[in-house]
Motif scaffolding. Structure first.
Motif, PDB file in Angstrom:
ATOM      1  N   ASN A  88     -18.314 -17.369  -3.998  1.00 12.06           N
ATOM      2  CA  ASN A  88     -17.846 -17.066  -5.353  1.00 12.06           C
ATOM      3  C   ASN A  88     -17.525 -15.582  -5.413  1.00 12.06           C
ATOM      4  N   ILE A  89     -16.312 -15.255  -5.848  1.00 10.65           N
ATOM      5  CA  ILE A  89     -15.875 -13.864  -5.954  1.00 10.65           C
ATOM      6  C   ILE A  89     -15.516 -13.584  -7.402  1.00 10.65           C
ATOM      7  N   PHE A  90     -16.037 -12.482  -7.926  1.00  4.12           N
ATOM      8  CA  PHE A  90     -15.730 -12.062  -9.287  1.00  4.12           C
ATOM      9  C   PHE A  90     -15.222 -10.629  -9.238  1.00  4.12           C
ATOM     10  N   LYS A  91     -14.248 -10.334 -10.100  1.00  4.79           N
ATOM     11  CA  LYS A  91     -13.735  -8.974 -10.206  1.00  4.79           C
ATOM     12  C   LYS A  91     -13.935  -8.504 -11.638  1.00  4.79           C
ATOM     13  N   THR A  92     -14.618  -7.390 -11.792  1.00  8.73           N
ATOM     14  CA  THR A  92     -14.800  -6.788 -13.113  1.00  8.73           C
ATOM     15  C   THR A  92     -13.954  -5.526 -13.161  1.00  8.73           C
ATOM     16  N   ALA A  93     -14.103  -4.757 -14.201  1.00 13.54           N
ATOM     17  CA  ALA A  93     -13.339  -3.517 -14.323  1.00 13.54           C
ATOM     18  C   ALA A  93     -13.776  -2.469 -13.303  1.00 13.54           C
ATOM     19  N   HIS A  94     -15.005  -2.603 -12.778  1.00  9.21           N
ATOM     20  CA  HIS A  94     -15.549  -1.551 -11.921  1.00  9.21           C
ATOM     21  C   HIS A  94     -15.866  -1.976 -10.493  1.00  9.21           C
ATOM     22  N   HIS A  95     -15.987  -3.269 -10.241  1.00  7.32           N
ATOM     23  CA  HIS A  95     -16.401  -3.686  -8.905  1.00  7.32           C
ATOM     24  C   HIS A  95     -16.011  -5.138  -8.612  1.00  7.32           C
ATOM     25  N   TYR A  96     -16.055  -5.464  -7.329  1.00  7.29           N
ATOM     26  CA  TYR A  96     -15.996  -6.851  -6.879  1.00  7.29           C
ATOM     27  C   TYR A  96     -17.433  -7.318  -6.676  1.00  7.29           C
ATOM     28  N   ALA A  97     -17.686  -8.594  -6.948  1.00  4.52           N
ATOM     29  CA  ALA A  97     -19.000  -9.169  -6.702  1.00  4.52           C
ATOM     30  C   ALA A  97     -18.821 -10.446  -5.897  1.00  4.52           C
ATOM     31  N   ILE A  98     -19.569 -10.557  -4.811  1.00  3.74           N
ATOM     32  CA  ILE A  98     -19.552 -11.749  -3.966  1.00  3.74           C
ATOM     33  C   ILE A  98     -20.912 -12.414  -4.097  1.00  3.74           C
ATOM     34  N   TYR A  99     -20.892 -13.703  -4.427  1.00  5.32           N
ATOM     35  CA  TYR A  99     -22.124 -14.471  -4.574  1.00  5.32           C
ATOM     36  C   TYR A  99     -22.111 -15.664  -3.635  1.00  5.32           C
TER      37      TYR A  99
END
Length: 142
Positions: A88-99
């Motif tokens: 699962n990959i999420f992109k926010t205004a400040h970072h990428y997050a991999i779960y």
């Protein structure tokens, strides 16, 4: 799956190959199948403990059935192995997050990371059958 990689341990290599596929060929590697080096902004406790006060530098390797996040921790080479079906990959205004299950990593957004994650998403779509959610809303004619 978080594991320690050893170049002399064929069992760990075999396990990684079963989960995410083999190393890419030299020609495929030229197509930039690895991310640039980056520092983690935040990570799950198991990953943070790997670094033990050292600089948390890592990179992501794209394989045919998943990704491998390599952590350079002193003399050890540890990695988070993630098959596409658990990624699962999420992109926010400040970072990428991999779960993936219990583990997560957050990394800064850069142009080169944007380009790399576009490749990851294309590879994941190819590997998982190129899901098209618009087909769910088409009503077949009687």
């Amino acid at each position: 799956m978080l594991m320690s990689l050893d170049k002399h341990n064929s069992r760990s290599d075999l396990m990684v190959e079963q989960l995410v596929g083999t190393h890419v060929s030299f020609w495929e590697h030229l197509k930039k199948t690895t991310s640039p080096l980056f520092e983690l902004l935040e990570a799950s406790d198991n990953i943070v403990h790997l670094f033990a006060g050292q600089k948390n530098v890592c990179f992501i390797e794209l394989r045919e059935k998943g990704i491998v996040i390599h952590f350079k921790t002193g003399k050890n080479d540890d990695a988070l192995i993630i098959p596409f079906k658990k990624l699962n990959i999420f992109k926010t205004a400040h970072h990428y997050a991999i779960y993936s299950e219990k583990e997560f990593c957050k990394m800064p957004i850069t142009h080169s990371m944007d380009t790399f994650f576009e490749k990851v998403n294309r590879a994941r779509n190819r590997a998982l059958g190129n899901l098209n959610f618009a087909d769910d809303f088409i009503v077949p004619e009687a």
